[in-house]
Design a protein around this motif. Structure first.
Motif, PDB file in Angstrom:
ATOM      1  N   ASP A 151     -22.547   0.711  12.008  1.00  0.00           N
ATOM      2  CA  ASP A 151     -22.235   2.061  11.570  1.00  0.00           C
ATOM      3  C   ASP A 151     -20.854   2.144  10.922  1.00  0.00           C
ATOM      4  O   ASP A 151     -20.617   3.010  10.089  1.00  0.00           O
ATOM      5  N   GLU A 152     -19.930   1.306  11.307  1.00  0.00           N
ATOM      6  CA  GLU A 152     -18.590   1.355  10.735  1.00  0.00           C
ATOM      7  C   GLU A 152     -18.049  -0.048  10.498  1.00  0.00           C
ATOM      8  O   GLU A 152     -18.401  -0.989  11.222  1.00  0.00           O
ATOM      9  N   PRO A 153     -17.189  -0.220   9.480  1.00  0.00           N
ATOM     10  CA  PRO A 153     -16.609  -1.529   9.188  1.00  0.00           C
ATOM     11  C   PRO A 153     -15.755  -2.029  10.345  1.00  0.00           C
ATOM     12  O   PRO A 153     -15.185  -1.247  11.119  1.00  0.00           O
ATOM     13  N   SER A 154     -15.686  -3.344  10.466  1.00  0.00           N
ATOM     14  CA  SER A 154     -14.884  -3.951  11.515  1.00  0.00           C
ATOM     15  C   SER A 154     -14.357  -5.279  11.014  1.00  0.00           C
ATOM     16  O   SER A 154     -14.679  -5.727   9.915  1.00  0.00           O
ATOM     17  N   GLY A 155     -13.524  -5.914  11.825  1.00  0.00           N
ATOM     18  CA  GLY A 155     -13.003  -7.231  11.471  1.00  0.00           C
ATOM     19  C   GLY A 155     -11.500  -7.225  11.317  1.00  0.00           C
ATOM     20  O   GLY A 155     -10.818  -6.224  11.565  1.00  0.00           O
ATOM     21  N   PHE A 156     -10.979  -8.363  10.910  1.00  0.00           N
ATOM     22  CA  PHE A 156      -9.532  -8.580  10.789  1.00  0.00           C
ATOM     23  C   PHE A 156      -9.160  -8.565   9.315  1.00  0.00           C
ATOM     24  O   PHE A 156      -9.662  -9.370   8.531  1.00  0.00           O
ATOM     25  N   LEU A 157      -8.291  -7.630   8.910  1.00  0.00           N
ATOM     26  CA  LEU A 157      -7.905  -7.443   7.516  1.00  0.00           C
ATOM     27  C   LEU A 157      -6.446  -7.847   7.337  1.00  0.00           C
ATOM     28  O   LEU A 157      -5.548  -7.228   7.905  1.00  0.00           O
ATOM     29  N   ARG A 158      -6.213  -8.904   6.551  1.00  0.00           N
ATOM     30  CA  ARG A 158      -4.839  -9.394   6.302  1.00  0.00           C
ATOM     31  C   ARG A 158      -4.424  -9.027   4.878  1.00  0.00           C
ATOM     32  O   ARG A 158      -5.109  -9.345   3.908  1.00  0.00           O
ATOM     33  N   LEU A 159      -3.267  -8.376   4.769  1.00  0.00           N
ATOM     34  CA  LEU A 159      -2.757  -7.901   3.479  1.00  0.00           C
ATOM     35  C   LEU A 159      -1.369  -8.453   3.222  1.00  0.00           C
ATOM     36  O   LEU A 159      -0.540  -8.531   4.140  1.00  0.00           O
ATOM     37  N   THR A 160      -1.090  -8.809   1.975  1.00  0.00           N
ATOM     38  CA  THR A 160       0.254  -9.163   1.554  1.00  0.00           C
ATOM     39  C   THR A 160       0.736  -8.110   0.567  1.00  0.00           C
ATOM     40  O   THR A 160       0.030  -7.783  -0.402  1.00  0.00           O
ATOM     41  N   VAL A 161       1.921  -7.557   0.814  1.00  0.00           N
ATOM     42  CA  VAL A 161       2.417  -6.454  -0.017  1.00  0.00           C
ATOM     43  C   VAL A 161       3.901  -6.673  -0.321  1.00  0.00           C
ATOM     44  O   VAL A 161       4.631  -7.240   0.500  1.00  0.00           O
ATOM     45  N   PRO A 162       4.372  -6.230  -1.489  1.00  0.00           N
ATOM     46  CA  PRO A 162       5.812  -6.275  -1.769  1.00  0.00           C
ATOM     47  C   PRO A 162       6.520  -5.149  -1.041  1.00  0.00           C
ATOM     48  O   PRO A 162       5.908  -4.122  -0.690  1.00  0.00           O
ATOM     49  N   ARG A 163       7.803  -5.312  -0.825  1.00  0.00           N
ATOM     50  CA  ARG A 163       8.562  -4.295  -0.085  1.00  0.00           C
ATOM     51  C   ARG A 163       8.494  -2.930  -0.762  1.00  0.00           C
ATOM     52  O   ARG A 163       8.452  -1.893  -0.097  1.00  0.00           O
ATOM     53  N   MET A 164       8.465  -2.924  -2.088  1.00  0.00           N
ATOM     54  CA  MET A 164       8.417  -1.664  -2.825  1.00  0.00           C
ATOM     55  C   MET A 164       7.179  -0.851  -2.466  1.00  0.00           C
ATOM     56  O   MET A 164       7.193   0.383  -2.484  1.00  0.00           O
ATOM     57  N   ALA A 165       6.082  -1.540  -2.133  1.00  0.00           N
ATOM     58  CA  ALA A 165       4.823  -0.846  -1.860  1.00  0.00           C
ATOM     59  C   ALA A 165       4.780  -0.200  -0.477  1.00  0.00           C
ATOM     60  O   ALA A 165       3.890   0.622  -0.225  1.00  0.00           O
ATOM     61  N   VAL A 166       5.711  -0.545   0.395  1.00  0.00           N
ATOM     62  CA  VAL A 166       5.651  -0.022   1.771  1.00  0.00           C
ATOM     63  C   VAL A 166       5.769   1.501   1.788  1.00  0.00           C
ATOM     64  O   VAL A 166       4.870   2.188   2.300  1.00  0.00           O
ATOM     65  N   PRO A 167       6.841   2.089   1.234  1.00  0.00           N
ATOM     66  CA  PRO A 167       6.902   3.556   1.255  1.00  0.00           C
ATOM     67  C   PRO A 167       5.949   4.214   0.269  1.00  0.00           C
ATOM     68  O   PRO A 167       5.479   5.337   0.500  1.00  0.00           O
ATOM     69  N   LEU A 168       5.646   3.532  -0.840  1.00  0.00           N
ATOM     70  CA  LEU A 168       4.836   4.131  -1.896  1.00  0.00           C
ATOM     71  C   LEU A 168       3.345   4.136  -1.576  1.00  0.00           C
ATOM     72  O   LEU A 168       2.629   5.063  -1.956  1.00  0.00           O
ATOM     73  N   VAL A 169       2.872   3.093  -0.915  1.00  0.00           N
ATOM     74  CA  VAL A 169       1.433   2.912  -0.730  1.00  0.00           C
ATOM     75  C   VAL A 169       1.046   2.691   0.731  1.00  0.00           C
ATOM     76  O   VAL A 169       0.165   3.374   1.265  1.00  0.00           O
ATOM     77  N   VAL A 170       1.698   1.728   1.381  1.00  0.00           N
ATOM     78  CA  VAL A 170       1.284   1.313   2.723  1.00  0.00           C
ATOM     79  C   VAL A 170       1.363   2.471   3.715  1.00  0.00           C
ATOM     80  O   VAL A 170       0.443   2.676   4.528  1.00  0.00           O
ATOM     81  N   HIS A 171       2.438   3.258   3.665  1.00  0.00           N
ATOM     82  CA  HIS A 171       2.573   4.385   4.577  1.00  0.00           C
ATOM     83  C   HIS A 171       1.483   5.429   4.364  1.00  0.00           C
ATOM     84  O   HIS A 171       1.154   6.184   5.296  1.00  0.00           O
ATOM     85  N   GLN A 172       0.914   5.483   3.163  1.00  0.00           N
ATOM     86  CA  GLN A 172      -0.103   6.487   2.861  1.00  0.00           C
ATOM     87  C   GLN A 172      -1.515   6.038   3.234  1.00  0.00           C
ATOM     88  O   GLN A 172      -2.367   6.886   3.527  1.00  0.00           O
ATOM     89  N   ILE A 173      -1.778   4.721   3.213  1.00  0.00           N
ATOM     90  CA  ILE A 173      -3.167   4.300   3.411  1.00  0.00           C
ATOM     91  C   ILE A 173      -3.458   3.718   4.794  1.00  0.00           C
ATOM     92  O   ILE A 173      -4.592   3.809   5.272  1.00  0.00           O
ATOM     93  N   VAL A 174      -2.458   3.133   5.452  1.00  0.00           N
ATOM     94  CA  VAL A 174      -2.735   2.490   6.737  1.00  0.00           C
ATOM     95  C   VAL A 174      -3.064   3.505   7.843  1.00  0.00           C
ATOM     96  O   VAL A 174      -4.044   3.306   8.581  1.00  0.00           O
ATOM     97  N   PRO A 175      -2.303   4.609   8.003  1.00  0.00           N
ATOM     98  CA  PRO A 175      -2.675   5.566   9.066  1.00  0.00           C
ATOM     99  C   PRO A 175      -4.098   6.107   8.930  1.00  0.00           C
ATOM    100  O   PRO A 175      -4.847   6.090   9.915  1.00  0.00           O
ATOM    101  N   PRO A 176      -4.535   6.591   7.753  1.00  0.00           N
ATOM    102  CA  PRO A 176      -5.928   7.055   7.684  1.00  0.00           C
ATOM    103  C   PRO A 176      -6.946   5.934   7.843  1.00  0.00           C
ATOM    104  O   PRO A 176      -8.047   6.157   8.363  1.00  0.00           O
ATOM    105  N   LEU A 177      -6.597   4.723   7.408  1.00  0.00           N
ATOM    106  CA  LEU A 177      -7.511   3.602   7.604  1.00  0.00           C
ATOM    107  C   LEU A 177      -7.707   3.329   9.089  1.00  0.00           C
ATOM    108  O   LEU A 177      -8.836   3.111   9.550  1.00  0.00           O
ATOM    109  N   ARG A 178      -6.622   3.351   9.848  1.00  0.00           N
ATOM    110  CA  ARG A 178      -6.728   3.130  11.295  1.00  0.00           C
ATOM    111  C   ARG A 178      -7.469   4.287  11.969  1.00  0.00           C
ATOM    112  O   ARG A 178      -8.217   4.076  12.917  1.00  0.00           O
ATOM    113  N   HIS A 179      -7.238   5.496  11.476  1.00  0.00           N
ATOM    114  CA  HIS A 179      -7.868   6.671  12.087  1.00  0.00           C
ATOM    115  C   HIS A 179      -9.380   6.666  11.858  1.00  0.00           C
ATOM    116  O   HIS A 179     -10.164   6.918  12.789  1.00  0.00           O
TER     117      HIS A 179
END
Length: 302
Positions: free
Chosen positions: A92-120
């Motif tokens: 019914d829902e996706p599962s598994g281990f997701l490994r991401l590599t991101v530049p530091r610039m993307a942390v405030p611009l992208v990572v902070h916006q997508i990781v909380p809703p992804l976890r939720h």
């Protein structure tokens, strides 16, 4: 008739140590103790009759035999993981281990916006994020996907746009400009102090890129301060230590607060923004499709 030895025994521990570079990191990744990982590796080495790792007090590295094993086992392991993920499409829902590599610039611009809703929305997906500005071989380092500026994404990868195009900027603090004056043309940089950037992978110093009447050219400005971290380019510029060459989306807050001022704007290029990228065959994985869905929904305004 005796049962054959399990050919897969110990290989998960071997891959974890090889990819993470140490027994402690591997144990955290596998959810077991470092002693259990060490015991599994010793049993594997005993079975093969060769050492797979050279251990020192500070690091662990592959022996020649270990590197040869990794080159054969890694592609097969990737296939097995993808096969298991494909089976999970019936869940019914996706599962598994997701490994991401991101530049530091993307942390405030992208990572902070997508990781909380992804976890939720998808709590069965475990996430590991590695923050580094160096260009990373996704498959070689065991990553499912990465985020990079569009021009640095390999052509054989699938790219999903996350931000608008980047307007490159030369920025400085008001105090620096008040003391040293404002450069009007790229050649004026010769009389200024610049904060320079060294690429983490190649070690080369970045040459600042400009355009003039349709002609592209680059400048290696003088400067006695060199960093390999994009966040330091911004913070040191705010501190008045010199001019920095940065992406405008990385300094929006500082520009609005007038902590930084753009200069040389008529000469600066525009390039593709940040993209999520991954191998073509990986997009069938439910965990990756979930990430793409969240990223598209959460970053529509950027």
């Amino acid at each position: 008739m005796s049962m054959p030895l399990d050919p897969f025994s110990g290989l998960a521990a071997f891959l974890a140590v090889a990819e993470s570079g140490g027994f402690s990191a591997a144990s955290a990744r596998l959810g077991v103790s470092p002693a259990a990982v060490s015991q599994a590796i010793k049993a594997l080495e005993s079975k093969f009759g060769v050492a797979l790792f050279v251990r020192t007090t500070r690091r662990v590295r592959l022996t020649e035999a270990g590197a040869a094993l990794l080159s054969r086992v890694k592609p097969a392991a990737t296939e097995i993981i993808e096969a298991v993920d494909a089976v999970s499409t019936t869940l019914d829902e996706p599962s598994g281990f997701l490994r991401l590599t991101v530049p530091r610039m993307a942390v405030p611009l992208v990572v902070h916006q997508i990781v909380p809703p992804l976890r939720h929305h998808y709590p069965r997906i475990s996430i590991e994020i590695s923050v580094e500005d160096a260009t990373i071989d996704l498959l070689g380092h065991g990553f499912d996907a990465g985020i990079r500026i569009g021009e640095y994404v390999d052509l054989d990868m699938v790219g999903v746009r996350l931000t608008r195009d980047i307007n490159w900027s030369v920025v400085a603090s008001p105090s620096y400009l008040a003391t040293h004056g404002r450069p009007e043309r790229p050649e004026d940089l010769a009389a200024h102090e610049s904060i320079r950037y060294r690429f983490p992978t190649s070690g080369a110093i970045y040459r600042w890129e400009f355009e003039n009447e349709g002609r592209a050219f680059s400048v290696d400005p003088p400067g006695s301060l060199i960093v390999n971290d994009g966040a330091l380019l911004v913070s040191f510029a705010v501190s008045g230590l010199g001019l920095s060459y940065v992406a405008d989306i990385a300094v929006e807050t500082e520009l609005r607060a007038q902590l930084l001022v753009r200069v040389l704007e008529p000469f600066l290029p525009t390039t593709p923004g940040l993209f999520l990228y991954f191998p073509q065959r990986a997009q069938t994985q439910p965990k990756l499709r979930a990430l793409i869905e969240i990223a598209r929904d959460g970053l529509k305004s950027r």
